[in-house]
Write a protein that holds these residues in place. Structure first.
Motif, mmCIF file in Angstrom:
data_model
loop_
_atom_site.group_PDB
_atom_site.id
_atom_site.type_symbol
_atom_site.label_atom_id
_atom_site.label_comp_id
_atom_site.label_asym_id
_atom_site.label_seq_id
_atom_site.Cartn_x
_atom_site.Cartn_y
_atom_site.Cartn_z
ATOM 1 N N ASN B 155 0.848 -1.196 0.000
ATOM 2 C CA ASN B 155 0.000 0.000 0.000
ATOM 3 C C ASN B 155 0.884 1.246 0.000
ATOM 4 O OD1 ASN B 155 -2.177 1.615 0.111
ATOM 5 N ND2 ASN B 155 -2.842 1.005 2.152
ATOM 6 N N PHE B 156 1.541 1.489 -1.142
ATOM 7 C CA PHE B 156 2.569 2.527 -1.190
ATOM 8 C C PHE B 156 2.060 3.896 -0.758
ATOM 9 C CE2 PHE B 156 4.653 -0.441 -4.130
ATOM 10 C CZ PHE B 156 5.898 -0.450 -3.558
ATOM 11 N N LEU B 157 0.946 4.325 -1.336
ATOM 12 C CA LEU B 157 0.506 5.699 -1.081
ATOM 13 C C LEU B 157 -0.654 5.765 -0.095
ATOM 14 C CD1 LEU B 157 0.746 7.043 -4.728
ATOM 15 C CD2 LEU B 157 2.396 7.320 -2.884
ATOM 16 N N GLY B 158 -1.047 4.631 0.459
ATOM 17 C CA GLY B 158 -2.195 4.632 1.363
ATOM 18 C C GLY B 158 -1.805 4.716 2.820
ATOM 19 N N ASP B 159 -0.673 4.133 3.181
ATOM 20 C CA ASP B 159 -0.226 4.155 4.565
ATOM 21 C C ASP B 159 0.638 5.394 4.783
ATOM 22 O OD1 ASP B 159 0.497 2.718 7.150
ATOM 23 O OD2 ASP B 159 2.466 3.084 6.258
#
Lengths: 438, 304
Positions: B155-159
């Motif tokens: 989840n590169f840009l979600g966390d």
């Protein structure tokens, strides 16, 4: 060279769209209409319209063909300038402030309320059009009317609806799509355990993210401010909305908090998610691609479920037409708008927009576009279920600012990701809303 | 003989002519730098919105911002982003420069390749990273899943933590060439004879680097890193394309927050105040590099 060819194409499309028998008589009819209209353009008038870049070529062709017919009927040249949809707001605001530039603007949401005193009062025009065509939809009218004065003419709602894979819903054990929020949560749970999850954006998605956040809040009876513009976000209803959002978020595909507007389309078309909400563009992306015919045939659309509030309420996207008071030919501008709203003109435009644009006037609800494809049906209700931004407060820079600053999107995202507790997320949203409505 | 006219005397005098030559530059500075900056500072003290001229409200914008967690988050993000990215760019850039300064086969080809990330327009490389970091279609996730190292996409840009690391990585990738090539130019100005002499005296390569290369390189480092820090601090495009400041403002920089509040949000006054709040940090960075890194004594190998 290309311009000319484009104009020619647009012209022929317009003739085709005018109707079965109209063909050769199109021009004659336009003049006849002109005679019955209530506004007469000033001598030697010309107009400039600033509009958003069309989403579908059919819509642009129909609009331009109607404009062409207006020019032929009245001799008034109309120059149409297009801006990408995010740039219309600042451009129009500057034009209003500086007092030059386009004469009319096709703008978004609460834009007319940012500079109401720079706009021509179009109450006579809008009232006349409303009476002649079954009345305006209430939500759309709200975006055009300040107190008892129309400062703009409602143009359309760009509908938002749930798009889902029928076979995946059935595989999850549901024969029909649930109509209420509780049933919807059950469906999402079942779809998740089947490996065909749902996904709604919790990221900074201008359109989809705001649509989803507003639906969550409104369907549970929450509101950002009350009728007097006092902050009213801190309520049991908002709490219920957030708790519901958390439960729903738990069933989503991972990563939705990073989603921008396009991500849900991509994930859906790649088969990663089987349920999301979007404009009709999602369906057309699949339908226009032969490789995706399987998905396209499986897509069904439905309105977002009804929550405890008991009625279908959504934000959608709205556009209105307004005339700047620096326009030298206000009568011509009114005549232009009136012309564009004549039933066969308006219907041709709505049809050309192939379900992107939902009618502003109730008389156009039986436009054939809504029945031409079952997928379109859900989008036909957009104008009816639409509720103005900043409910239940007045529209203006404050309501626009709250949406542009993603206050609601952030509130839900903070809570569902666990970054803040429900209460803290609400308190933070209340502070930010209070700031805009000070 | 008639006295020359006033204009002729003015042009003829040393100071007068100098003034005339300076005039274009001065006008340019006033119109295109001083005026916009001054206007920005002024707007920060007003409640101007798009479509309505504001009135002077003193420090109200700053008082509000001082109490706004989103603003402070953006300050924290900006400092973190700038510090981590600048240090990484410096270390990796210097390392690359040192390698490229050695005798390598096809040296020029490598130097050209190194420049590529800098040559590609930022928005394009940002879009490429957007795909690389996509929550469903990331190539990295895909490869790792093929290898069986992970079960679900990263989840590169979600966390929040991952998102910060991801945008910093993208910024470092883009910024390294500037540092590396500039430092390489600096390295080539260092006389070879110094190194040779030190080598004859038995200095190890680490000693030569520490005592000769680094001190002689500091003036270049100071300039390069000042620019690098300024570019990083004011970065906008990368964030705007990748996350627009999400998830939940975890990657909002002061520049992106300023834009979001000012242009789409219409609150020009507040947006200007956020932009003005960047100035002290920028000044501090400049002062540090000029007074800290350019000290003669340190450059000549002395201690502090």
């Amino acid at each position: 060279m290309t311009m000319k060819r484009r104009k020619f194409l647009a012209g022929t499309a317009g003739l085709a769209a005018t109707g079965l028998a109209a063909g050769p008589f199109a021009v004659g009819r336009a003049i006849a209409q002109g005679a019955g209209m209530s506004f007469t353009p000033e001598e030697g008038a010309s107009l400039r319209l600033l509009r958003w870049v069309p989403f579908v070529p059919g819509e642009e062709e129909a609009w331009n063909a109607n404009t062409q017919a207006f020019t032929e009927a009245t001799g008034v040249q109309v120059q149409i300038d297009q801006e990408s949809w995010e740039d219309v707001r600042p451009k129009a605001a500057v034009a209003a402030n500086v007092g030059s530039g386009p004469d009319m603007v096709m703008s978004w949401f609460d834009d007319p309320f940012q500079y109401p005193d720079k706009l021509v009062d179009v109450t006579d025009l809008a009232t006349g059009l409303g009476e002649a065509n079954g009345g305006w939809y209430e939500g759309l009218e709200g975006y055009a009317k300040q107190d008892d004065t129309f400062i703009a003419v409602p143009l359309c709602a760009i509908g938002n609806a749930i798009c889902y894979r029928d076979s995946h819903m059935k595989a999850a054990g549901f024969d029909t799509f649930p109509e209420d929020t509780d049933g919807f949560l059950e469906l999402c749970k079942a779809m998740q355990s089947n490996g065909t999850p749902a996904g709604f954006p919790h990221g900074k998605a201008v359109g989809d993210g705001n649509n989803y956040a507003h639906w969550l809040l409104w369907s549970h009876g929450g509101m950002t401010v009350d009728e007097n513009g006092e902050v009213a976000i801190d309520s049991p209803e908002t709490r219920a909305a957030i708790e519901y959002a958390k439960a729903l978020y738990a069933t989503f595909i991972p990563g939705t908090e990073s989603w921008l507007d396009i991500n849900n389309n991509r994930a859906f078309l790649a088969g990663q998610i089987s349920l999301t909400a979007n404009g009709v563009s999602l369906y057309y992306a699949a339908a226009n691609d032969p490789a995706m015919s399987e998905i396209a045939e499986d897509i069904r659309t439905v309105n977002l479920p009804i929550g405890p509030v008991g009625e279908s309420v959504e934000l959608h996207q709205t556009s209105t037409l307004s005339i700047f008071d620096h326009c030298q030919y206000p009568e011509a501008a009114k005549a232009y708008i009136e012309f564009m709203y004549q039933p066969d003109r308006m219907n041709a435009w709505i049809e050309g927009a192939s379900a992107y644009c939902c009618q502003p006037l109730k008389a156009f609800a039986d436009n054939p576009v809504w029945t031409s494809n079952p997928v379109h049906e859900a989008y036909a209700n957009a104008s009816a279920s639409l509720r103005p931004n900043g409910y239940a407060g007045p529209l203006g820079p404050a309501s626009a600012g709250v949406m542009a600053d993603y206050v609601l999107v952030d509130m839900f995202a903070e809570a569902v990701t666990g970054q803040r507790s429900t209460d803290d997320a609400i308190a933070n949203a209340a502070r930010r809303i209070g700031r805009y409505y000070r | 003989m008639a006295r020359p006219g006033l204009i002729a005397r003015f042009v003829g005098s040393r100071n007068g002519l100098g003034f005339l030559f300076m005039l274009p530059a001065a006008v340019f500075l006033l119109c295109f730098l001083t005026y916009p900056l001054g206007l920005g500072v002024w707007l920060g003290f007003t409640d101007t919105t798009i479509g309505r001229p504001g009135i002077f409200i003193g420090l109200e914008n700053y008082i509000w911002l001082s109490d706004d967690p989103v603003f402070w988050l953006s300050v924290f993000n900006t400092l973190l982003y700038t510090t981590v990215a600048s240090v990484l760019k410096f270390v990796l850039g210097l390392w690359l420069a040192l390698i490229l300064n050695e005798r390598l086969p096809m040296k020029n080809l490598f130097r050209a390749i190194i420049l590529l990330p800098w040559v590609v327009p930022t928005v394009l490389s940002a879009l490429a990273f957007w795909w690389i970091y996509d929550s469903q279609f990331s190539i990295i996730s895909w490869v790792l899943m093929k290898w069986g190292w992970i079960d679900a996409p990263i989840n590169f840009l979600g966390d929040p933590g991952m998102a910060r690391a991801s945008v910093i990585a993208a910024n470092v990738w883009r910024g390294i060439p500037f540092v590396a090539i500039s430092l390489l130019a600096g390295l080539q100005t260092i006389p070879q004879s110094l190194n040779e002499a030190a080598a004859l005296d038995g200095a190890t390569s680490w000693q030569r680097f520490r005592r000769i290369t680094l001190p002689l390189l500091t003036p270049i480092i100071a300039v390069v890193m000042t620019f690098s820090v300024l570019f990083t601090f004011t970065d906008f495009q990368l964030i705007y394309v990748l996350t627009r400041g999400g998830p939940v403002n975890a990657t909002h920089l002061m520049a992106t927050l300023s834009f979001q509040r000012a242009i789409p949000g219409g609150q020009l006054g507040e947006g200007a105040a956020i932009a003005v709040a960047m100035i002290p940090f920028l000044l501090a960075a400049i002062l540090f590099s000029f007074f800290g890194l350019q000290r003669r004594k340190w450059q000549q190998g002395g201690g502090d």
